[in-house]
Structures are given as structure tokens and as C-alpha cells.
Design a protein around this motif. Structure first.
Motif, PDB file in Angstrom:
ATOM      1  N   ALA A  13       0.836  -1.256   0.102  1.00 29.57           N
ATOM      2  CA  ALA A  13       0.042   0.167  -0.104  1.00 29.57           C
ATOM      3  C   ALA A  13       0.922   1.372   0.011  1.00 29.57           C
ATOM      4  CB  ALA A  13      -0.790   0.013   1.256  1.00 29.57           C
ATOM      5  N   LYS A  16      -2.289   3.930   3.428  1.00 34.92           N
ATOM      6  CA  LYS A  16      -2.403   2.493   4.246  1.00 34.92           C
ATOM      7  C   LYS A  16      -3.918   2.292   4.658  1.00 34.92           C
ATOM      8  CE  LYS A  16       2.139   1.650   4.308  1.00 34.92           C
ATOM      9  NZ  LYS A  16       2.641   0.799   3.377  1.00 34.92           N
ATOM     10  N   TYR A  17      -4.192   1.030   4.649  1.00 32.64           N
ATOM     11  CA  TYR A  17      -5.517   0.639   5.357  1.00 32.64           C
ATOM     12  C   TYR A  17      -5.156   0.340   6.951  1.00 32.64           C
ATOM     13  CZ  TYR A  17      -7.878  -3.596   7.008  1.00 32.64           C
ATOM     14  OH  TYR A  17      -8.535  -4.602   7.953  1.00 32.64           O
ATOM     15  N   LYS A  20     -10.789  -0.747  11.478  1.00 31.23           N
ATOM     16  CA  LYS A  20     -11.908  -1.418  10.754  1.00 31.23           C
ATOM     17  C   LYS A  20     -13.043  -0.714  11.357  1.00 31.23           C
ATOM     18  CE  LYS A  20     -10.138  -6.224  10.224  1.00 31.23           C
ATOM     19  NZ  LYS A  20      -8.737  -5.788  11.056  1.00 31.23           N
ATOM     20  N   ILE A  26     -14.816  -7.363   8.038  1.00 29.78           N
ATOM     21  CA  ILE A  26     -13.562  -6.786   7.624  1.00 29.78           C
ATOM     22  C   ILE A  26     -14.104  -5.425   6.692  1.00 29.78           C
ATOM     23  CG2 ILE A  26     -11.239  -6.797   6.838  1.00 29.78           C
ATOM     24  CD1 ILE A  26     -11.099  -9.600   7.767  1.00 29.78           C
ATOM     25  N   ARG A  72     -12.093 -16.887   9.523  1.00 28.85           N
ATOM     26  CA  ARG A  72     -11.654 -15.998   8.029  1.00 28.85           C
ATOM     27  C   ARG A  72     -11.855 -17.162   6.916  1.00 28.85           C
ATOM     28  NH1 ARG A  72      -7.439 -11.232   8.987  1.00 28.85           N
ATOM     29  NH2 ARG A  72      -8.735 -10.006  10.610  1.00 28.85           N
ATOM     30  N   SER A 112      -0.422 -12.624   4.088  1.00 28.72           N
ATOM     31  CA  SER A 112      -2.173 -12.797   4.247  1.00 28.72           C
ATOM     32  C   SER A 112      -2.700 -12.277   3.039  1.00 28.72           C
ATOM     33  CB  SER A 112      -2.626 -12.205   5.533  1.00 28.72           C
ATOM     34  OG  SER A 112      -2.333 -10.813   5.653  1.00 28.72           O
ATOM     35  N   SER A 141      -8.736 -11.361   4.604  1.00 29.84           N
ATOM     36  CA  SER A 141      -7.509 -10.193   5.194  1.00 29.84           C
ATOM     37  C   SER A 141      -8.088  -8.916   4.310  1.00 29.84           C
ATOM     38  CB  SER A 141      -6.166 -10.745   5.079  1.00 29.84           C
ATOM     39  OG  SER A 141      -5.457  -9.689   5.435  1.00 29.84           O
ATOM     40  N   GLY A 142      -8.055  -8.137   4.882  1.00 27.54           N
ATOM     41  CA  GLY A 142      -8.672  -6.935   4.299  1.00 27.54           C
ATOM     42  C   GLY A 142      -7.765  -6.407   3.339  1.00 27.54           C
ATOM     43  N   SER A 143      -6.384  -6.489   3.165  1.00 27.39           N
ATOM     44  CA  SER A 143      -5.500  -6.010   2.294  1.00 27.39           C
ATOM     45  C   SER A 143      -5.619  -6.965   1.004  1.00 27.39           C
ATOM     46  CB  SER A 143      -4.091  -6.095   2.639  1.00 27.39           C
ATOM     47  OG  SER A 143      -3.615  -7.049   3.446  1.00 27.39           O
ATOM     48  N   ARG A 146      -7.321  -6.203  -2.420  1.00 28.74           N
ATOM     49  CA  ARG A 146      -6.192  -5.397  -3.443  1.00 28.74           C
ATOM     50  C   ARG A 146      -5.677  -6.408  -4.296  1.00 28.74           C
ATOM     51  NH1 ARG A 146      -4.735  -1.561   1.161  1.00 28.74           N
ATOM     52  NH2 ARG A 146      -2.923  -3.181   0.912  1.00 28.74           N
ATOM     53  N   SER A 196      -1.146  -7.289  12.306  1.00 29.67           N
ATOM     54  CA  SER A 196      -1.944  -5.820  11.826  1.00 29.67           C
ATOM     55  C   SER A 196      -3.321  -5.892  12.441  1.00 29.67           C
ATOM     56  CB  SER A 196      -1.855  -5.972  10.464  1.00 29.67           C
ATOM     57  OG  SER A 196      -0.559  -6.248   9.724  1.00 29.67           O
ATOM     58  N   THR A 197      -4.002  -7.169  12.485  1.00 31.11           N
ATOM     59  CA  THR A 197      -5.200  -7.235  12.910  1.00 31.11           C
ATOM     60  C   THR A 197      -5.335  -6.634  14.334  1.00 31.11           C
ATOM     61  OG1 THR A 197      -5.486  -9.191  11.632  1.00 31.11           O
ATOM     62  CG2 THR A 197      -7.382  -8.912  13.360  1.00 31.11           C
ATOM     63  N   MET A 200      -4.446  -2.772  14.574  1.00 26.64           N
ATOM     64  CA  MET A 200      -5.205  -1.788  14.229  1.00 26.64           C
ATOM     65  C   MET A 200      -6.605  -1.687  14.987  1.00 26.64           C
ATOM     66  SD  MET A 200      -6.858  -3.127  10.568  1.00 26.64           S
ATOM     67  CE  MET A 200      -5.328  -3.594   9.694  1.00 26.64           C
ATOM     68  N   PHE A 248       0.869   6.904   9.206  1.00 30.30           N
ATOM     69  CA  PHE A 248       0.509   5.403   9.785  1.00 30.30           C
ATOM     70  C   PHE A 248       1.264   5.146  10.919  1.00 30.30           C
ATOM     71  CE2 PHE A 248       1.765   0.898   8.900  1.00 30.30           C
ATOM     72  CZ  PHE A 248       0.968   0.325   9.763  1.00 30.30           C
ATOM     73  N   ASP A 290       5.304  -1.155   6.465  1.00 32.28           N
ATOM     74  CA  ASP A 290       3.933  -1.883   6.835  1.00 32.28           C
ATOM     75  C   ASP A 290       4.225  -2.103   8.148  1.00 32.28           C
ATOM     76  OD1 ASP A 290       2.450  -1.571   4.733  1.00 32.28           O
ATOM     77  OD2 ASP A 290       2.670  -3.322   3.705  1.00 32.28           O
TER      78      ASP A 290
HETATM   79  C1  LIG Z   1      -0.216  -2.115   7.365  1.00 31.92           C
HETATM   80  C2  LIG Z   1      -0.997  -2.821   6.461  1.00 31.92           C
HETATM   81  O1  LIG Z   1      -0.374  -3.764   5.724  1.00 31.92           O
HETATM   82  C3  LIG Z   1      -2.167  -3.580   7.128  1.00 31.92           C
HETATM   83  C4  LIG Z   1      -2.786  -4.839   6.298  1.00 31.92           C
HETATM   84  O2  LIG Z   1      -3.384  -5.368   7.261  1.00 31.92           O
HETATM   85  P1  LIG Z   1      -4.176  -6.924   7.044  1.00 31.92           P
HETATM   86  O3  LIG Z   1      -5.100  -6.992   5.970  1.00 31.92           O
HETATM   87  O4  LIG Z   1      -3.060  -7.750   7.346  1.00 31.92           O
HETATM   88  O5  LIG Z   1      -5.416  -6.807   8.275  1.00 31.92           O
HETATM   89  P2  LIG Z   1      -6.383  -7.753   8.365  1.00 31.92           P
HETATM   90  O6  LIG Z   1      -7.434  -7.052   7.524  1.00 31.92           O
HETATM   91  O7  LIG Z   1      -6.862  -7.715   9.794  1.00 31.92           O
HETATM   92  O8  LIG Z   1      -6.141  -9.108   7.924  1.00 31.92           O
HETATM   93  C5  LIG Z   1      -1.379  -1.763   5.449  1.00 31.92           C
HETATM   94  C6  LIG Z   1      -2.254  -2.089   3.923  1.00 31.92           C
HETATM   95  O9  LIG Z   1      -1.709  -3.078   3.408  1.00 31.92           O
HETATM   96  O10 LIG Z   1      -2.844  -1.252   3.462  1.00 31.92           O
END
Ligand SMILES: C[C@@](O)(CCOP(=O)(O)OP(=O)(O)O)CC(=O)O
Ligand SMILES: Nc1ncnc2c1ncn2[C@@H]1O[C@H](COP(=O)(O)OP(=O)(O)OP(=O)(O)O)[C@@H](O)[C@H]1O
Length: 381
Positions: A13, A16-17, A20, A26, A72, A112, A141-143, A146, A196-197, A200, A248, A290
Motif C-alpha cells: 500500500a 495505508k489501510y 476497521k 472486515i 476467516r 495474508s 484479510s482486508g488487504s 487489493r 496488523s489485525t 489496528m 500510519f 507496513d
Molecule cells: C499495514 C498494512 O499492511 C495493514 C494490512 O492489514 P491486514 O490486511 O493484514 O489486516 P486484516 O484485515 O486484519 O487481515 C497496510 C495495508 O496493507 O494497507
């Protein structure tokens, strides 16, 4: 018996994400943007086999059997089956899943993301799902949502509580910016301390900065980043990428207790990048970090030889074999002018473990060689 094997990419990213609004589905609190990396050097590979003979579901990751009862995994599987045609003949067969990452797992290198994108892409092929599958990968996993697309990708956060508008879209394909290169500077490839889970989740609970970032900063930055990518404006792309990474990590420190992901070597890398850009009087190189100490460097092909000469000088390898993995470039010694700038910054050999040199690549694709034999067991056990 039905078998599908896929490979899927990692993504890194540039916006960044982090955070939640719904833990189970997610759903993120902000949009994010990433570059998808080539599967040539970093990928997850997953085989899924369905058979009426199998008595139970099985899952192996990197040669070790895993518990299939993971919320998940279950969430992805349920959503794929919900979208499949009710007349799909294999819907009730048990499955065997076997996956391998060709790079370190759970070390903050987006395993992930590649892993769940691969799993969902393979499940979607197996059960013949049509349409966008990024919202299914997101449940793993959120990321990961993408990594369903190649090139440059935006994850739109969506507004609906049910999450069907929280999807990834491709902003530009690989061919749009073919000169873009990526260096992963591996500081530590061991399993990281806090995921990360959980990190965040703590940030959402405790950081005031996070709310400000999501409402005030990210929306403006996303527009500026899209513009920089569309215009191939590296100068702006680099500035926004570094600013967003720094913000971030500021939020990680504003979290209570703080999540400290970057270490001294990470900060030295950031300093090297800023010094290099100062020498060039423009942003030629961008870092982003990250949830771990490893740096991801975005730069154009024209800059790679020279920047690598600086990295090799500041962070000498402990042994020359295998230090630069991936795309190979001519190794040239640092020039005199840069040497003067960097001689005070030299580290002991081995401060950096290795470097992966890669580029932007495509999304998941099907491959032939299965990881499972006809009995549904891993071939490499
Ligand atoms: C810092 C990051 O890489 C966070 C990635 O978080 P994840 O997607 O691993 O988290 P979960 O959704 O809980 O599985 C920033 C990003 O990739 O955007
Ligand atoms: N190939 C795979 N197939 C299925 N699941 C995977 C795969 N690779 C990793 N995972 C899952 O992802 C978990 C690791 O995710 P985690 O977020 O801790 O690390 P990471 O993705 O390497 O780091 P980050 O997301 O911060 O970049 C593993 O424990 C496993 O559950």
C-alpha cells in the motif's frame, strides 16, 4: 474430482489501510491504494481439490496441516458457496487446500494478502463464481482484496453496513507505468510480534489521530495519489507515499499501548532515502513501511543501479551470495560524491538480511502444476 491451482501476488500500500468499522466483515474506516507486485519473485500458490471421496476438509500451509475451523477461512468459503449456482454439482463435496508462500509468512510482507487472494481466486474458479471477488477476499484479510487485481489498485471503503460496496478496483494496469520498480529491504523475516489485525484494533480503540487521518487526510491524499499515478508523476507519488507511511506509524505510536513496528534499521533506511533525494534535489526514491521493520522502496528503473550502490555501501551484506534476489542489475560501486554524503551512515555488515528486487505485476492466474496428489495429499510432505 476437481482440482484448481492458482498463484496470487503480494501488494504494497502507498495509502495505508489501518482500522476497521466492522471486525467480522472486515470493513475499513478509510480507502487505500496499492501497487500489486509481480508473482515472479513473491507469490502464494494454492491448490484446491474437491472430491466426493474426501471424508473431511483439510488445509496445509507451507507443509504444515492447519486447523480448518478458522473464522476467516470459513467466512470466505461460506460467501463463495452462497454466490455459487445451487446446481453446482461439487457444492457439497469436501475439499483439500494446500498453499505455499515463496517468501516469509506473517513477517509483515503481506503474506495474508497474497494467501487469501489466492485462496478466494482458486475457490471462485472451482465453484465457477462470476463477477467481482475482491469483496470475498476482503473477508480473509482486508488487504487481500487489493491483490485480486494487477497494476494499481484502490480499495473503496464503502458505506453500507453489509459491505457489498467495500470492493477493490483497478486504477491502472501494469502497462501504464512499466518503469516502476520495487525493492523490499528485508530487515527481519521472522514472525512479527503483533499482528496488523490486533494492532489496528487497538488503534481504533485508543488513537485520536486515527480519526483525524481517516476523515481529514486520507480522502485528500487518495485523490492526489490517483492523480500522481494517472500522470506518472513520480515526484508527487513519492512524497505522498512517504507522508502516508509516516502518518500510519505516528498513529501506531499514538496507540495505547503503542505498536512499535519500525526499528533503528528502518529509521536509517528512511534517512538514507531522504539524504539521497536531497542529493538529487528531487524525490527519486520513496519508502513505505507496513506493520513490521522491513522497508518497501518504490523507484523508477533508471534509478535502481545508483540507489542499490548506496544501499550496498550503507548496508554491506554479510556475504555476497543471495543478497540481491529477484531482478538482477549491474552492481556498480558508489560514486565519490555520494560516498562523501553517506560515509558517516555506514552500518555493520548484515544489518540488512537481503533485498528482493521486483516490479509491478498482474493479478492472480491459474497454473498447471498441482500441489496435491490424486489422493488429496500434499506432494511435498
Ligand atoms: C499495514 C498494512 O499492511 C495493514 C494490512 O492489514 P491486514 O490486511 O493484514 O489486516 P486484516 O484485515 O486484519 O487481515 C497496510 C495495508 O496493507 O494497507
Ligand atoms: N498462502 C496462504 N494461504 C492462506 N492463508 C495464508 C497464506 N499465507 C498467510 N496466510 C494467513 O495469513 C496469516 C499471516 O498474516 P499476518 O497479517 O500476520 O502477516 P503478513 O500478512 O505477512 O503481514 P502484513 O499483513 O502485516 O503485511 C497466516 O498466519 C495465515 O493465517
Amino acid at each position: 474430482m476437481k482440482t484448481v491451482t492458482m498463484v496470487a501476488p503480494v501488494n504494497i500500500a502507498v495509502i495505508k489501510y489501518w482500522g476497521k468499522r466492522d471486525e467480522e466483515l472486515i470493513l475499513p474506516i478509510n480507502d487505500s491504494i496499492s501497487g500489486t507486485l509481480s508473482t515472479d519473485f513473491m507469490c502464494a500458490k494454492t491448490t484446491i481439490q474437491a472430491s466426493p471421496q474426501f471424508k473431511e476438509n483439510k488445509f496445509w500451509l507451507n507443509g504444515k496441516e492447519q486447523n480448518f475451523d478458522s473464522p476467516r477461512l470459513d467466512s470466505c468459503l461460506k460467501e463463495v458457496k452462497r454466490r455459487a449456482s445451487p446446481s453446482c454439482p461439487i457444492l457439497n463435496w469436501k475439499i483439500a487446500i494446500c498453499s505455499e508462500n515463496n517468501f516469509p509468512t506473517a513477517a509483515g510482507l503481506a503474506s495474508s494478502a497474497a494467501g487469501y487472494a489466492c485462496l478466494v481466486a482458486a475457490l471462485a474458479k472451482l465453484y465457477k463464481i462470476e463477477g467481482d471477488i475482491s469483496s470475498i477476499a476482503r473477508r480473509g484479510s482486508g488487504s487481500a482484496c487489493r491483490s485480486i487485481y494487477g497494476g494499481w489498485v484502490q480499495w473503496i471503503k464503502g458505506d453500507r453496513p453489509t459491505g457489498e460496496d467495500s470492493i477493490a478496483i483497478q486504477l491502472a494496469p501494469v502497462a501504464h507505468w512499466p518503469e516502476m520498480r520495487v525493492l523490499i529491504l528485508v530487515v527481519n523475516d521472522e514472525r512479527k510480534k503483533y499482528s496488523s489485525t490486533s494492532g489496528m484494533k487497538k488503534s481504533v480503540e485508543t488513537s485520536d489521530l486515527l480519526k483525524y487521518r481517516a476523515s481529514e487526510c486520507v480522502p485528500k491524499r487518495v485523490e492526489a495519489m490517483k492523480e500522481a499515478i494517472f500522470r506518472k508523476d513520480f515526484e508527487s507519488f513519492a512524497k505522498i507515499t512517504m507522508e502516508d507511511s509516516n502518518q500510519f506509524h505516528a498513529i501506531c505510536l499514538d496507540t495505547f499501548p503503542p505498536c512499535v513496528y519500525m526499528n533503528d534499521t528502518s529509521h536509517s533506511i528512511s534517512d538514507v532515502v531522504h539524504t539521497y533525494n536531497e542529493c538529487k534535489s528531487s524525490n527519486r526514491v520513496a519508502y513505505t513501511f507496513d506493520a513490521g521493520p522491513n522497508a518497501c522502496i518504490y523507484l523508477l528503473e533508471s534509478e535502481t543501479e545508483e540507489f542499490l550502490s548506496v544501499i550496498n555501501y550503507v548496508f554491506p551484506p554479510s556475504s555476497n551470495t543471495g543478497y540481491l534476489k529477484g531482478l538482477q542489475v549491474r552492481q556498480k560501486p558508489i560514486n565519490k560524491e555520494l560516498e562523501m554524503m553517506f560515509q558517516e551512515k555506514k552500518h555493520r555488515p548484515g544489518a540488512l538480511k537481503y533485498i528482493i528486487h521486483t516490479k509491478i505485476g498482474d493479478g492472480p492466474r491459474m497454473v498447471e502444476d498441482s500441489l496435491l496428489n490424486d489422493a488429496g495429499l500434499p506432494k511435498n510432505l
